[in-house]
Write a protein that holds these residues in place. Structure first.
Motif, PDB file in Angstrom:
ATOM      1  N   VAL A 155     117.319 -54.834  31.898  1.00  0.00           N
ATOM      2  CA  VAL A 155     117.346 -54.272  33.249  1.00  0.00           C
ATOM      3  C   VAL A 155     116.090 -54.674  34.029  1.00  0.00           C
ATOM      4  O   VAL A 155     116.166 -55.008  35.220  1.00  0.00           O
ATOM      5  CB  VAL A 155     117.528 -52.742  33.191  1.00  0.00           C
ATOM      6  CG1 VAL A 155     117.403 -52.119  34.575  1.00  0.00           C
ATOM      7  CG2 VAL A 155     118.881 -52.399  32.574  1.00  0.00           C
ATOM      8  N   ALA A 156     114.932 -54.681  33.366  1.00  0.00           N
ATOM      9  CA  ALA A 156     113.687 -55.072  34.031  1.00  0.00           C
ATOM     10  C   ALA A 156     113.756 -56.511  34.540  1.00  0.00           C
ATOM     11  O   ALA A 156     113.326 -56.808  35.662  1.00  0.00           O
ATOM     12  CB  ALA A 156     112.503 -54.897  33.083  1.00  0.00           C
ATOM     13  N   VAL A 157     114.316 -57.404  33.729  1.00  0.00           N
ATOM     14  CA  VAL A 157     114.455 -58.803  34.153  1.00  0.00           C
ATOM     15  C   VAL A 157     115.424 -58.898  35.327  1.00  0.00           C
ATOM     16  O   VAL A 157     115.164 -59.572  36.316  1.00  0.00           O
ATOM     17  CB  VAL A 157     114.912 -59.699  32.971  1.00  0.00           C
ATOM     18  CG1 VAL A 157     115.328 -61.080  33.458  1.00  0.00           C
ATOM     19  CG2 VAL A 157     113.799 -59.819  31.940  1.00  0.00           C
ATOM     20  N   SER A 158     116.532 -58.197  35.231  1.00  0.00           N
ATOM     21  CA  SER A 158     117.542 -58.238  36.287  1.00  0.00           C
ATOM     22  C   SER A 158     117.005 -57.704  37.616  1.00  0.00           C
ATOM     23  O   SER A 158     117.211 -58.312  38.659  1.00  0.00           O
ATOM     24  CB  SER A 158     118.774 -57.436  35.859  1.00  0.00           C
ATOM     25  OG  SER A 158     119.723 -57.427  36.892  1.00  0.00           O
ATOM     26  N   LEU A 159     116.304 -56.586  37.552  1.00  0.00           N
ATOM     27  CA  LEU A 159     115.769 -55.974  38.776  1.00  0.00           C
ATOM     28  C   LEU A 159     114.442 -56.584  39.218  1.00  0.00           C
ATOM     29  O   LEU A 159     113.954 -56.275  40.297  1.00  0.00           O
ATOM     30  CB  LEU A 159     115.567 -54.468  38.565  1.00  0.00           C
ATOM     31  CG  LEU A 159     116.814 -53.636  38.311  1.00  0.00           C
ATOM     32  CD1 LEU A 159     116.430 -52.193  38.020  1.00  0.00           C
ATOM     33  CD2 LEU A 159     117.779 -53.723  39.481  1.00  0.00           C
ATOM     34  N   LYS A 160     113.874 -57.424  38.339  1.00  0.00           N
ATOM     35  CA  LYS A 160     112.531 -57.963  38.581  1.00  0.00           C
ATOM     36  C   LYS A 160     111.545 -56.815  38.821  1.00  0.00           C
ATOM     37  O   LYS A 160     110.733 -56.822  39.734  1.00  0.00           O
ATOM     38  CB  LYS A 160     112.530 -58.952  39.744  1.00  0.00           C
ATOM     39  CG  LYS A 160     113.374 -60.172  39.470  1.00  0.00           C
ATOM     40  CD  LYS A 160     113.388 -61.123  40.642  1.00  0.00           C
ATOM     41  CE  LYS A 160     114.238 -62.337  40.463  1.00  0.00           C
ATOM     42  NZ  LYS A 160     115.225 -62.418  39.470  1.00  0.00           N
ATOM     43  N   ASP A 161     111.662 -55.814  37.938  1.00  0.00           N
ATOM     44  CA  ASP A 161     110.878 -54.589  38.046  1.00  0.00           C
ATOM     45  C   ASP A 161     110.411 -54.172  36.654  1.00  0.00           C
ATOM     46  O   ASP A 161     111.148 -53.556  35.901  1.00  0.00           O
ATOM     47  CB  ASP A 161     111.736 -53.490  38.687  1.00  0.00           C
ATOM     48  CG  ASP A 161     111.001 -52.176  38.856  1.00  0.00           C
ATOM     49  OD1 ASP A 161     109.814 -52.073  38.467  1.00  0.00           O
ATOM     50  OD2 ASP A 161     111.640 -51.232  39.363  1.00  0.00           O
ATOM     51  N   TYR A 162     109.178 -54.524  36.319  1.00  0.00           N
ATOM     52  CA  TYR A 162     108.639 -54.233  34.992  1.00  0.00           C
ATOM     53  C   TYR A 162     108.465 -52.742  34.745  1.00  0.00           C
ATOM     54  O   TYR A 162     108.359 -52.322  33.598  1.00  0.00           O
ATOM     55  CB  TYR A 162     107.294 -54.912  34.796  1.00  0.00           C
ATOM     56  CG  TYR A 162     107.351 -56.422  34.704  1.00  0.00           C
ATOM     57  CD1 TYR A 162     108.550 -57.116  34.650  1.00  0.00           C
ATOM     58  CD2 TYR A 162     106.191 -57.162  34.661  1.00  0.00           C
ATOM     59  CE1 TYR A 162     108.588 -58.496  34.557  1.00  0.00           C
ATOM     60  CE2 TYR A 162     106.210 -58.539  34.561  1.00  0.00           C
ATOM     61  CZ  TYR A 162     107.410 -59.197  34.510  1.00  0.00           C
ATOM     62  OH  TYR A 162     107.437 -60.556  34.412  1.00  0.00           O
ATOM     63  N   SER A 163     108.427 -51.949  35.789  1.00  0.00           N
ATOM     64  CA  SER A 163     108.258 -50.512  35.587  1.00  0.00           C
ATOM     65  C   SER A 163     109.410 -49.926  34.773  1.00  0.00           C
ATOM     66  O   SER A 163     109.242 -48.904  34.117  1.00  0.00           O
ATOM     67  CB  SER A 163     108.114 -49.776  36.924  1.00  0.00           C
ATOM     68  OG  SER A 163     109.344 -49.735  37.627  1.00  0.00           O
ATOM     69  N   VAL A 164     110.567 -50.584  34.796  1.00  0.00           N
ATOM     70  CA  VAL A 164     111.694 -50.132  33.974  1.00  0.00           C
ATOM     71  C   VAL A 164     111.290 -50.146  32.504  1.00  0.00           C
ATOM     72  O   VAL A 164     111.539 -49.183  31.766  1.00  0.00           O
ATOM     73  CB  VAL A 164     112.946 -51.013  34.211  1.00  0.00           C
ATOM     74  CG1 VAL A 164     114.048 -50.682  33.219  1.00  0.00           C
ATOM     75  CG2 VAL A 164     113.424 -50.897  35.640  1.00  0.00           C
ATOM     76  N   MET A 165     110.652 -51.207  32.086  1.00  0.00           N
ATOM     77  CA  MET A 165     110.193 -51.322  30.699  1.00  0.00           C
ATOM     78  C   MET A 165     109.106 -50.295  30.431  1.00  0.00           C
ATOM     79  O   MET A 165     109.150 -49.585  29.413  1.00  0.00           O
ATOM     80  CB  MET A 165     109.690 -52.739  30.424  1.00  0.00           C
ATOM     81  CG  MET A 165     109.241 -52.966  29.005  1.00  0.00           C
ATOM     82  SD  MET A 165     110.583 -52.877  27.823  1.00  0.00           S
ATOM     83  CE  MET A 165     110.602 -54.540  27.256  1.00  0.00           C
ATOM     84  N   ASP A 166     108.144 -50.193  31.322  1.00  0.00           N
ATOM     85  CA  ASP A 166     107.038 -49.253  31.138  1.00  0.00           C
ATOM     86  C   ASP A 166     107.539 -47.817  31.033  1.00  0.00           C
ATOM     87  O   ASP A 166     107.116 -47.065  30.143  1.00  0.00           O
ATOM     88  CB  ASP A 166     106.037 -49.369  32.294  1.00  0.00           C
ATOM     89  CG  ASP A 166     105.367 -50.727  32.358  1.00  0.00           C
ATOM     90  OD1 ASP A 166     105.264 -51.401  31.304  1.00  0.00           O
ATOM     91  OD2 ASP A 166     104.959 -51.128  33.459  1.00  0.00           O
TER      92      ASP A 166
END
Length: 177
Positions: A155-166
């Protein structure tokens, strides 16, 4: 200077992580390297041989990063496991190689699909080995950790949003603090 085989593996891994197994060809790799595709065939007779080598190298790299099974107690093991995935995301901005391949597993050569499944089984077994003895269903706990981290990366890669991983890692590790 990096040898030709290593260069091929590096390019193939990146290409698979970007486009998937079926979108990678020996000709494309050769063109990118400025060599003839026969040179790729010299190192890897068939595409599934290349696929196996890429998966094996990736699995070994991850195993080396997380260390031997059972060497860390659960909180440390879970954090180390999460950090490997988080660091991979932050360093490459790409999906996990085996996650990409798993999504294509029904169309992969059996040997490659089996090796991808082995990667996940090894991760789950590694996590299970670190869980305390008083946990009754270690497999469920390990699966929850693997799927949460893997899903967060996707999901983080798809959204280009690393906060998902964090956020996922924070929530996963919070009960342990």
């Amino acid at each position: 200077m990096t040898d030709t085989r290593t260069q091929i593996l590096d390019l193939a891994e990146r290409a698979i992580r970007l486009r998937g197994y079926h979108a990678v060809s020996f000709r494309d790799l050769a063109d990118e390297m400025g060599i003839k595709s026969a040179s790729i065939h010299y190192h890897f007779r068939q595409k599934h041989d290349l696929g196996l080598a890429v998966v094996d190298r990736y699995a070994t790299r991850i195993a080396d990063l997380i260390g031997p099974a059972g060497a860390l107690d659960w909180p440390e093991a879970l954090r180390a496991f999460c950090d490997v995935y988080k660091d991979a995301l932050y360093q490459s901005d790409l999906q996990c190689l085996c996650s990409i391949l798993a999504s294509e597993s029904s169309g992969l050569p059996d040997e490659v699909a089996d090796r991808v499944a082995e990667f996940f089984r090894n991760n789950i077994n590694w996590l299970m080995a670190s869980l305390p003895d008083n946990i009754s269903d270690k497999r469920s706990q390990a699966l929850a950790a693997q799927t949460a981290v893997q899903g967060a990366m996707t999901v983080a890669v798809s959204l280009k949003d690393y906060s998902v991983m964090d956020l996922t890692i924070e929530r996963l590790c919070a009960p342990l603090q």
